[in-house]
Each structure stands twice: as structure tokens, then as C-alpha cells.
Design an enzyme around this catalytic site. Structure first.
Site, mmCIF file in Angstrom:
data_model
loop_
_atom_site.group_PDB
_atom_site.id
_atom_site.type_symbol
_atom_site.label_atom_id
_atom_site.label_comp_id
_atom_site.label_asym_id
_atom_site.label_seq_id
_atom_site.Cartn_x
_atom_site.Cartn_y
_atom_site.Cartn_z
ATOM 1 N N GLY A 34 40.827 -68.042 -56.394
ATOM 2 C CA GLY A 34 40.223 -69.050 -56.724
ATOM 3 C C GLY A 34 40.073 -69.451 -58.272
ATOM 4 N N GLY A 77 42.607 -52.348 -66.777
ATOM 5 C CA GLY A 77 42.889 -53.780 -67.031
ATOM 6 C C GLY A 77 43.288 -54.074 -65.587
ATOM 7 C CD GLU A 88 39.836 -65.441 -63.646
ATOM 8 O OE1 GLU A 88 39.997 -64.378 -62.704
ATOM 9 O OE2 GLU A 88 38.972 -65.898 -63.842
ATOM 10 C CD GLN A 128 68.205 -91.008 -77.803
ATOM 11 O OE1 GLN A 128 69.067 -90.551 -78.304
ATOM 12 N NE2 GLN A 128 68.294 -92.256 -76.954
#
Length: 379
Positions: free
Chosen positions: A239, A130, A362, A277
């Protein structure tokens, strides 16, 4: 320094967003349940020029920049990150062919790839390799007619679904210099597929092992030169890392937008929960983190477009930061939805599942840190 998108870039984003909201978002849950994406979707994306985003115009592509491409994937992932990421894989393969194939291969493959009549898949990972991708074992033995392939590829998006596989195979010595890239058409004798993987997320993408058993391909299916395949594969990953980060960003933005709408309607202790809040602070933190992630991603894309010497480092940093931010944000969105966030009807739990894998593929985020550290030390 101008941080604004150009009119053309804004138009690209808007076109991708509109397509996703009309043609993908309404069906994303059904496609996930079916475990597949209808093939008639892809030619529609091809008509928009999204099949070859950064393929040169001479080869029939759109010739866009990497920054432009991140806008497309951010916008499409607002509809479904699984579908957007699958398109990213096709684009990565198409760019490899445009960059490294000879004219004959380009003429044979790219016209149909640009219309997405031919859907492309990327085959690098193996059951035993991998992160250590250069240790791949799939062999391609040279013969008079071409190559005979034997081995197995794992976790292949589009396995048994795509029309053409771009595979990294061993043609020579151990290590990266012995790796070449080849193309294998669907239906080639000796090409077979494992069972459909039962995944946590990206469930609309068919994922299987790809098996080569004395799979014979002609010599003309060699992509570029022998021994250069690993370099080609790694060249596409900068990319690809930007694209997968953009998919995290778009999906997380959808999660936050949905959460704002939910909190305005959901009432507790006599008022809408967006009036507390403590919860407003959490919304603010998510907004800050997503804006930082978007700026970082676009800077990394700009570095890659301009050929900056530290582009690879910035792509790795952006991939690590943006994918982790995306997962953190959608997890918080689920929490703010309470029990409803755990139900499929609200769409948040799907985002949590889909985005988790972005920290793995990736290049794992551990490998991203390794790339960054090595470049720091090399200086």
C-alpha cells in the site's frame, strides 16, 4: 470493466484537492524553507478522516479502499508531495497497529492517532541496511519489565518531530524471523535524535536518525507477536508503494498543468510557445505517459483491494513505472519553462527535487524490478 470513479470516489478526490489548495499549496514553499510542517495542520486532516484512510471503522478509521487512498494522495500531492507523503507514512503505521495490535494497544494508541493528536513515524531503515532490510541490527533485549533497545535508525521522516515511533527491532535470530515490531513514545528515556538531514527534496519533512541507547519500553509496547515484525513491515509496503506512486502522479499533473499555462503566455519568435509543433509533441507525450501511469496505478490498487494473487507484483510494477514517469514529466516541465523553471518562484524545480526520492524509498526501483522478475520466474 468500469474505469470510471464512483460519485463517492470523485467526492473524496475533490475534498482532498480542495483542502490541499487552500491549506497546503499557499504555504508549501515557506514550510520547505523552515524545514518543518506546522503540527496544527494534521488535526485538520484528521477531521476529514485522512489519518486512518484504510483503518477499519471499528477502530475509528475511514475504512476506505486502497484505491480510494491513492485518490487522496494524488490530490494532496498536487499541493505538495512532501506533505502528502508524510501523511502516507502516518497512515501506514496506523494500519499496522489496526491490523496486528491487541485490543489494549488499539484502545491506547488509535483514538489519538485518528485525530492526529499523535503523529506516527515508521522506523525500518538503518545506516547499514536499506534494501537488505532483514539485516537490521537494532536489538531489543527482553527483560522482566519489557524490552531494552539499542541501535540506530536512519532517514526517518518525522524523527524528533513525531509523537510515536513504530520500529522494527531484532529480538531473535539473524534474518527476517528474528525481527519484531515495537512502539516507542516520544520522550522515552534513551530515545534521541541526530541532526536535521539536509536533503535534496522533501525538505519540509524533518528527517533525522533515531537513536536508541538502553531505551526501555514496557512489554505492552510489542506490536503483535515476537518474530513477526518483518512480515508486518513488508505487509504495509504494498500500500505504501501505491501511495508514493500516487504522490508522484499528482505532483507531475500539477507540473504539466502549470506548464500548459506558462506556454500559453510565454512568447518567442512572434507567437506563444505552445504553438510550436515540436513542443506540442512533448506535451502530448507527457499527457500520454501520465494517463498510462494513472490507469496502471489504479489497476494495481484494485488488485490489492481484491486480494489478487499477483497484487504484490502489480504494486511493485506500478511503483516503478509511475515514480519514474512522474520524475520524467516534471523534468520535461522544467525544460519547457526554460530558465524560469530553474527559479523557485515557478514551483517546478521543487517538484523535480521532491519526486526524485520516490524512486528510492518504499523499496528502491531496483528492488521493484527484482520482485517482478522473481514472480515471473516462479511461474
Amino acid at each position: 470493466m468500469d474505469f470510471a470513479l464512483t460519485e463517492e470516489q470523485s467526492a473524496i478526490f475533490d475534498m482532498a484537492y480542495a483542502f490541499g489548495q487552500e491549506h497546503i499549496a499557499p504555504f508549501a514553499r515557506d514550510w520547505e524553507a523552515q524545514g518543518t510542517i506546522p503540527k496544527d495542520l494534521w488535526p485538520q486532516l484528521g477531521e476529514l478522516g485522512f489519518a486512518g484512510l484504510y483503518v477499519s471503522e471499528d477502530s475509528g478509521g475511514s475504512g476506505l479502499s486502497r484505491l480510494d487512498a491513492t485518490l487522496v494522495f494524488e490530490a494532496l500531492s498536487m499541493a505538495c508531495p512532501s506533505v502528502a507523503a508524510f501523511l502516507s507514512i502516518h497512515n501506514m503505521c496506523a494500519k499496522m497497529i489496526d491490523s496486528f495490535a491487541d485490543d489494549a494497544m488499539k484502545a491506547r494508541v488509535l483514538p489519538k492517532a485518528m485525530t492526529m493528536e499523535t503523529v506516527l513515524s515508521y522506523c525500518l531503515t538503518e545506516p547499514g541496511s536499506g534494501s537488505d532490510a532483514a539485516a537490521l541490527k537494532t536489538r531489543a533485549e527482553r527483560s522482566n519489565e519489557g524490552y531494552t533497545l539499542n541501535g540506530t535508525k536512519a532517514f526517518i521522516s518525522g524523527g524528533g518531530y513525531s509523537d510515536l515511533y513504530v520500529a522494527m527491532v531484532r529480538t531473535g535470530e539473524d534474518g527476517p524471523k528474528g525481527v519484531s515490531a515495537v512502539l516507542i513514545e516520544d520522550g522515552t528515556p534513551g530515545l534521541s535524535f541526530g541532526g536535521l538531514e539536509d536533503k535534496m527534496g522533501w525538505r519540509s519533512q524533518p528527517t533525522r536518525q533515531v537513536q536508541f541507547d538502553d531505551c526501555r519500553i514496557p512489554a505492552e509496547n510489542l506490536l503483535g507477536e515476537e518474530g513477526h515484525g518483518f512480515k508486518y513491515a513488508m505487509g504495509g509496503l504494498d500500500g505504501g508503494r501505491l501511495n508514493i506512486a500516487a504522490c508522484s502522479l499528482g505532483a507531475a499533473q500539477t507540473g504539466l498543468t502549470s506548464t500548459l499555462a506558462y506556454m500559453a503566455e510565454r512568447k518567442a519568435f512572434g507567437k506563444s510557445i505552445d504553438q510550436f509543433q515540436a513542443l506540442q509533441f512533448r506535451l502530448a507525450d507527457m499527457e500520454i505517459e501520465l494517463q498510462a501511469a494513472r490507469t496502471f496505478l489504479r489497476q494495481a490498487a484494485w488488485k490489492l483491494d481484491t486480494g489478487a494473487p499477483d497484487a504484490t507484483k502489480f504494486c511493485a510494477m506500478a511503483k516503478k513505472f509511475v515514480t519514474e514517469t512522474g520524475s520524467k514529466v516534471v523534468d520535461q516541465c522544467l525544460q519547457l519553462h526554460g530558465g524560469y523553471g530553474y527559479l523557485a518562484d515557478y514551483g517546478i524545480e521543487k517538484l523535480v527535487r521532491d519526486l526524485r526520492v520516490h524512486q528510492i524509498l518504499e523499496g528502491t526501483n531496483e528492488i521493484m524490478r527484482l520482485i517482478v522478475a522473481r514472480q515471473m520466474l516462479a511461474r
